[in-house]
Design an enzyme around this catalytic site. Structure first.
Site, PDB file in Angstrom:
ATOM      1  CG  HIS A 222      44.714  44.922  48.784  1.00 26.98           C
ATOM      2  ND1 HIS A 222      44.425  45.377  47.520  1.00 26.98           N
ATOM      3  CD2 HIS A 222      46.071  44.856  48.840  1.00 26.98           C
ATOM      4  CE1 HIS A 222      45.548  45.562  46.846  1.00 26.98           C
ATOM      5  NE2 HIS A 222      46.571  45.260  47.626  1.00 26.98           N
ATOM      6  CD  GLU A 223      48.217  44.827  51.894  1.00 34.56           C
ATOM      7  OE1 GLU A 223      49.064  43.997  51.488  1.00 34.56           O
ATOM      8  OE2 GLU A 223      48.025  45.925  51.320  1.00 34.56           O
TER       9      GLU A 223
ATOM     10  CG  HIS B  95      49.505  35.253  44.801  1.00 38.11           C
ATOM     11  ND1 HIS B  95      49.933  36.314  44.057  1.00 38.11           N
ATOM     12  CD2 HIS B  95      49.569  34.189  43.977  1.00 38.11           C
ATOM     13  CE1 HIS B  95      50.243  35.913  42.830  1.00 38.11           C
ATOM     14  NE2 HIS B  95      50.039  34.626  42.761  1.00 38.11           N
TER      15      HIS B  95
HETATM   16 ZN    ZN Z   1      48.551  45.161  47.039  1.00 33.44          ZN
END
Ligand code: ZN
Length: 680
Positions: free
Chosen positions: A469-470, A476
């Site tokens: 997730h991180e 991004h």
């Molecule tokens: Zn997050």
């Protein structure tokens, strides 16, 4: 002053040599210099993108970089001295940025660029940045009369101070708790690695035996595995009363919550909004608080029957098999884990044995390489703690970014997991670096169970999901191709779309090949067997209904208290929480539960009137991942995801980016299907 590290941070800062005494002189001299340069901008006879917007970017980036490092250290390596320096400077920094936001002369110059022939020649990213800037001037109060500007500025400063105080209280209340045990007799049921962690915690204080604290790995281990019900209840109570009036008065966050809500509403009203939720949504993808509330109520309504089924199941199991006829909040995780073991014939402890952190990282990097053709190489650089590692990203032989990873829980480190940026990508327009690209660097912070006794740390499946997730946030930020700092990477992305790339990455942790590739059993070295994976997959949506209604509870609570338009009702937030719980929760926690007092997301973490973002973005991320499920060509879909979502960052709206990737507007179907909420 010239040897002040903070004034010469460079590509890879000397985190090991930053002294607390450097902070105030560095920040003050940098802000003085910045003010001189802003005065120069305003003294010019001409106004162009380069001599105004670009120069202001240079100025604010420099201040933001130094302060970003200080704030980062404050959250991962808190000391009394650092905290004092941070608290001392923070109001001055807030004032500095408020001044810029309210500077009518700068605002007029930005407006002049928008109206000039130059505007048509700007890149799309530059045009978006200018639109954001003009919006932000207004939201900072640039159009207000001076008296109200001052009022707004004072509110912003106070809000920043309260937010810092809120986090510090939670951290102090967390770190202050300790239970000591001489032997294992009260610790039955806890797996070996948890016992080793408690032992190491005691040893760190020069004690023998075991120390249990409230850091997340400690709390979870007790809740999930301790057979000792009293111990579970004791730790639960301590955890859910942190920073409340039931603990030390100086750590009580109750008055901070009251005041935070007052300030939020006052800010909103000064700017012409009915309530803070409306103001918060101006920069988000969702259109109105009503739209968000509808979305949350709808999802809660769909999830609740599943949550009730989950609860009935765990309740029956606890009564029948565990001798717990009156299951309580501190029994839920424990009974849930036992039920999972019984129903799916595996335990999380068993799974964890397969995942040494080194292999997991290689697996994560391999997955990213497969999707995007980028590679990670570890490099020794100065860091703030010996556990921290640093990796450079390279694409076709070119370094495109870097990431610091700080994976383990420790005292003085804020709980939770997050990605933050040290610096963002930009292409310089002028000066001696004209034409050059500044590559992005990210911090990736988690709170995993630390390695003990020289053994390599092992990660649970949940922790691997968190890591992916991180890293999704990290990608991004790192895989952007935008040249304009204000909208490159995560900059300028609507807050409620920010969880798209992160939650998207979680999906890969449910693919057998990915998991197998990063596994090696601690005793046998064997890879994860398919039979065990099949059980994990069968249990994937285990208690998913209960999880979702809890998320809806948090999100509805957040949206409701920040949607309040009436000052006289603001302090009734505890009642609002009760009301929301009655509507959506299936388990009513004990009366003493003070969850809100440590809900840092919405009182100290930027998620105010924005906690719904997780669920909102999950609609997007599930639907985006479905594109990979539908297409047999991972590489091509990966390239498209990079081009249309990751690469463009905040340079266009999230809705446009999603449409460009998927060819249509987002649909909730994939989220419902992934959650097991659709009838086949
Ligand atoms: Zn997050």
């Amino acid at each position: 002053m010239s040897d002040n590290i903070l004034l010469n941070l460079g590509h890879e800062p000397h985190f090991d040599k930053i002294r607390t005494d450097d902070i105030a002189p560095a920040m003050r001299s940098a802000m003085d210099e910045a003010r001189r340069q802003i005065a120069q901008i305003k003294a010019q006879n001409t106004t162009t993108w380069e001599n105004t917007v670009e120069r202001l970017t240079d100025i604010t980036e420099k201040i933001g970089r130094i302060w970003g490092v200080v704030a980062h250290l404050n959250s991962v390596a808190d000391t009394p001295e650092l905290r004092a320096a941070y608290n001392e400077l923070m109001p001055e920094v807030t004032v500095f940025f408020t001044e810029i936001g309210q500077d009518i002369e700068l605002y007029e110059r930005f407006k002049a660029i928008k109206a000039s022939p130059e505007f048509a020649r700007l890149s799309a990213a530059q045009q978006t940045k200018l639109a954001h800037d003009l919006r932000d001037f207004v939201l900072s109060g640039a159009e207000l009369p001076p008296e109200q500007q001052a009022e707004l500025a004072a509110l912003q400063t106070e809000s920043a101070q309260l937010s810092a105080q809120f986090s510090q209280n939670v951290l102090d209340a967390t770190d202050a708790f300790a239970l000591y045990f001489d032997d294992e007799s009260s610790l039955h049921g806890l797996p070996e690695d948890a016992l080793a962690m408690f032992q190491a915690a005691a040893q760190a204080e020069g004690k023998s035996g075991y120390k249990i604290g409230l850091q997340m790995p400690h709390y979870l281990a007790v809740m999930q595995y301790a057979d000792n019900r009293e111990l579970r209840q004791q730790v639960y109570r301590a955890y859910v009363t942190r920073a409340s009036e039931l603990g030390k008065p100086e750590w009580d966050n109750t008055p901070i919550i009251d005041r935070t809500l007052e300030i939020a509403l006052a800010q909103a009203k000064l700017l012409g909004y009915h309530n803070y939720a409306e103001l918060s949504l101006v920069t988000k993808m969702a259109d109105s608080p009503a739209q968000v509330l509808d979305f949350l109520h709808d999802l809660a309504r769909r999830a609740k029957p599943f949550a009730e089924k989950d609860l009935a199941q765990v309740r029956a199991f606890a009564a029948e098999k565990l001798g717990l006829p009156d299951i309580q909040s501190w029994d839920l995780a424990y009974a849930g884990e036992k039920l999972r073991e019984a129903q799916y014939a595996f335990s999380e402890t068993e799974v964890k044995k397969y995942f040494p952190v080194g292999k997991v990282l290689s697996g994560l990097f391999a997955q990213i390489d497969q999707l995007y053709g980028v590679r990670f190489t570890e490099k020794k650089v100065p860091v703030w703690h010996e556990d921290v590692r640093y990796f450079e990203l390279e694409k076709d032989g070119e370094t495109i970014g870097a990431v610091y990873m700080d994976l383990y829980a420790r005292e003085g480190k804020r709980s939770g997991a997050w990605m933050n940026d040290y610096r963002g990508r930009r292409r310089f327009l002028s000066g001696d670096k004209a034409g050059q690209v500044q590559t992005p660097t990210a911090y990736l912070v988690c709170n995993f169970t630390p390695p003990v006794a020289g053994k390599e740390a092992r990660l649970t499946h949940d922790e691997i999901i968190t890591l992916f997730h991180e890293m999704g946030h990290g990608l991004h930020h790192l895989l952007t191709r935008v040249d304009e700092l204000g909208v490159s990477g995560i900059n300028g992305v609507e807050w409620d779309a920010v969880e798209l790339p992160s939650q998207f990455m979680e999906n890969f942790v449910w693919e057998f090949d990915v998991l197998r590739g990063m596994s090696a059993h601690e005793d046998t070295g064997e890879a994860l067997p398919e039979s065990l994976f099949a059980k994990m997959l069968a249990a994937k949506n285990f208690q998913r209904g209960m999880f979702l209604v809890r998320q809806m509870e948090f999100a509805l609570f957040d949206m409701s208290i920040y949607s309040e338009s009436d000052e006289s009702s603001l302090h009734r937030w505890a009642e609002t929480l009760q009301r929301v719980r009655k509507e959506v929760a299936v388990v009513q926690p004990p009366e003493y539960n003070r969850f809100a007092n440590s809900f840092g997301h919405i009182f100290a973490g930027g998620y105010s009137a924005g906690y719904y973002s997780y669920a909102w973005a999950e609609v997007l991320s599930a639907d985006a991942y479905a594109a990979f499920e539908e297409s047999g060509d991972v590489k091509a879909t990966g390239v498209k995801f990079w081009n249309e979502i990751l690469a463009v960052g905040g340079s266009r709206s999230a809705a446009e980016s999603f449409k460009a990737f998927r060819g249509r507007a987002p649909s909730i179907d994939a989220l419902l299907r992934h959650s097991g909420f659709t009838v086949a």
